[in-house]
Enzyme design. Structure first.
Site, PDB file in Angstrom:
ATOM      1  N   ASP A  94       0.778  -1.211  -0.265  1.00 50.93           N
ATOM      2  CA  ASP A  94      -0.265   0.082   0.008  1.00 50.93           C
ATOM      3  C   ASP A  94       0.935   0.675  -0.162  1.00 50.93           C
ATOM      4  O   ASP A  94       1.685   1.213   0.659  1.00 50.93           O
ATOM      5  CB  ASP A  94      -0.959   0.593   1.099  1.00 50.93           C
ATOM      6  CG  ASP A  94      -1.848   1.495   1.106  1.00 50.93           C
ATOM      7  OD1 ASP A  94      -1.713   1.883   0.502  1.00 50.93           O
ATOM      8  OD2 ASP A  94      -2.390   1.021   2.074  1.00 50.93           O
ATOM      9  N   ALA A  95       0.831   1.702  -1.828  1.00 51.97           N
ATOM     10  CA  ALA A  95       2.162   2.711  -1.504  1.00 51.97           C
ATOM     11  C   ALA A  95       1.817   4.050  -2.119  1.00 51.97           C
ATOM     12  O   ALA A  95       1.722   5.629  -2.485  1.00 51.97           O
ATOM     13  CB  ALA A  95       3.513   2.259  -2.485  1.00 51.97           C
ATOM     14  N   LYS A  96       0.153   3.887  -2.955  1.00 52.05           N
ATOM     15  CA  LYS A  96      -0.549   5.074  -3.046  1.00 52.05           C
ATOM     16  C   LYS A  96       0.521   5.900  -4.603  1.00 52.05           C
ATOM     17  O   LYS A  96       0.117   6.944  -4.273  1.00 52.05           O
ATOM     18  CB  LYS A  96      -1.359   5.562  -2.625  1.00 52.05           C
ATOM     19  CG  LYS A  96      -2.487   5.080  -2.004  1.00 52.05           C
ATOM     20  CD  LYS A  96      -3.319   5.749  -0.695  1.00 52.05           C
ATOM     21  CE  LYS A  96      -3.638   4.945  -0.117  1.00 52.05           C
ATOM     22  NZ  LYS A  96      -3.442   4.104   0.776  1.00 52.05           N
ATOM     23  N   ARG A  97       1.192   5.121  -5.350  1.00 53.77           N
ATOM     24  CA  ARG A  97       2.112   5.759  -6.258  1.00 53.77           C
ATOM     25  C   ARG A  97       1.371   6.566  -6.982  1.00 53.77           C
ATOM     26  O   ARG A  97       0.505   5.866  -7.992  1.00 53.77           O
ATOM     27  CB  ARG A  97       3.189   4.795  -6.502  1.00 53.77           C
ATOM     28  CG  ARG A  97       4.225   4.238  -5.150  1.00 53.77           C
ATOM     29  CD  ARG A  97       4.823   5.227  -4.324  1.00 53.77           C
ATOM     30  NE  ARG A  97       5.713   5.086  -3.601  1.00 53.77           N
ATOM     31  CZ  ARG A  97       6.536   5.341  -2.431  1.00 53.77           C
ATOM     32  NH1 ARG A  97       5.902   6.445  -1.897  1.00 53.77           N
ATOM     33  NH2 ARG A  97       7.309   4.904  -2.256  1.00 53.77           N
TER      34      ARG A  97
END
Length: 273
Positions: A94-97
């Site tokens: 979960d990094a939402k890049r």
């Protein structure tokens, strides 16, 4: 086996739609971890080992590791441990890049090569060229934000564009144009069940990652009834705090397993049409 196939196999073989979120906050750890320099890894390893049989996926949140010295190295070790000890359970970083192409290439390398994740969460705001470096890893999952669980989701995601809310355009574009290799999924918050129903109607059987159950107030029955695919699967319903911190005593891992089992069973009660 690619991410989507691995996920579908887990839905079928383990009979679970539960995603276990790994958001480690040392202030909430049991006392045994107070002087442990590897507390992030050791705590999350114990939780993962205790809950793996009930999980369709694990979702470590990168910020909870990166905020601490040596935290990213511990995250790398954690994903390697899960991949080794529980190879049937996919890991979603979960990094939402979301950034321009050359930077996105580095973020894709980070997620899939450095950390060894099966999938990563992404922000589609900057458009297709920001997504392409991730999509090119066509055996890995690209999980795009669509309609999120936070109250501010309405600020932009529901703005009307050509007569339809922006989140519907996102769902339609990703399902219809970006998913050529079948490796896309969407993030849809549990706190917006009606919007979840609309999105399911747009994307067919595409997997949906559902945050917001538990501490954020999402209703399990509403999520499953509105979000399940035709075969009663299609969802990764995430719980983090309710599982991680089910107990702060010496039985923390057993308590986490109990919480995961309970939520898995609650979800399954609503899966049949």
């Amino acid at each position: 086996m690619g991410f989507i196939d691995k996920l579908r196999a887990r839905w079928r073989d383990a009979d679970t739609l539960l995603c276990v979120g790994l958001d480690p906050d040392p202030a909430k750890f049991p006392d045994r971890f107070v002087d442990d320099g590897d507390a992030l890894f050791n705590f999350c390893r114990d939780i993962a080992d205790a809950t793996a049989e009930f999980a369709c996926a694990f979702k470590p949140q990168i910020a909870y590791f990166a905020a601490h010295n040596d935290g990213e190295a511990q995250l790398q070790r954690l994903i390697a441990h899960i991949n080794g000890a529980h190879p049937d359970v996919p890991v979603i970083l979960d990094a939402k890049r979301g950034d321009i192409g050359s930077t996105a290439q580095q973020y894709a390398c980070e997620a899939f090569e450095r950390f060894g994740a099966d999938a990563v969460t992404l922000n589609p705001y900057m458009g297709r060229d920001s997504a392409d470096p991730f999509l090119q890893y066509n055996d890995r999952g690209c999980v795009f934000l669509c309609h999120t669980s936070n109250p501010g989701a309405r600020d932009f995601q529901e703005l009307l564009v050509d007569g339809a809310p922006l989140y519907q355009h996102i769902a339609r574009t990703i399902a219809g144009e970006w998913n050529g290799d079948g490796n896309c999924a969407l993030v849809v918050g549990a706190t917006f069940p009606e919007e979840l129903k609309v999105i399911r109607g747009i994307v067919g059987d595409m997997p949906l990652l559902i945050p917001g159950v538990g501490a954020q107030g999402g209703d399990v029955e509403a999520v499953v009834r509105n979000g399940r695919s035709a075969d009663g699967s299609g969802l990764m319903i995430n719980s983090s705090r309710g599982i991680l911190y089910a107990s702060r005593g010496e039985g923390y891992a057993e308590a986490a397993a109990g919480a995961a089992r309970s939520l898995r069973d609650q979800i399954n009660r609503y899966r049949s049409p």
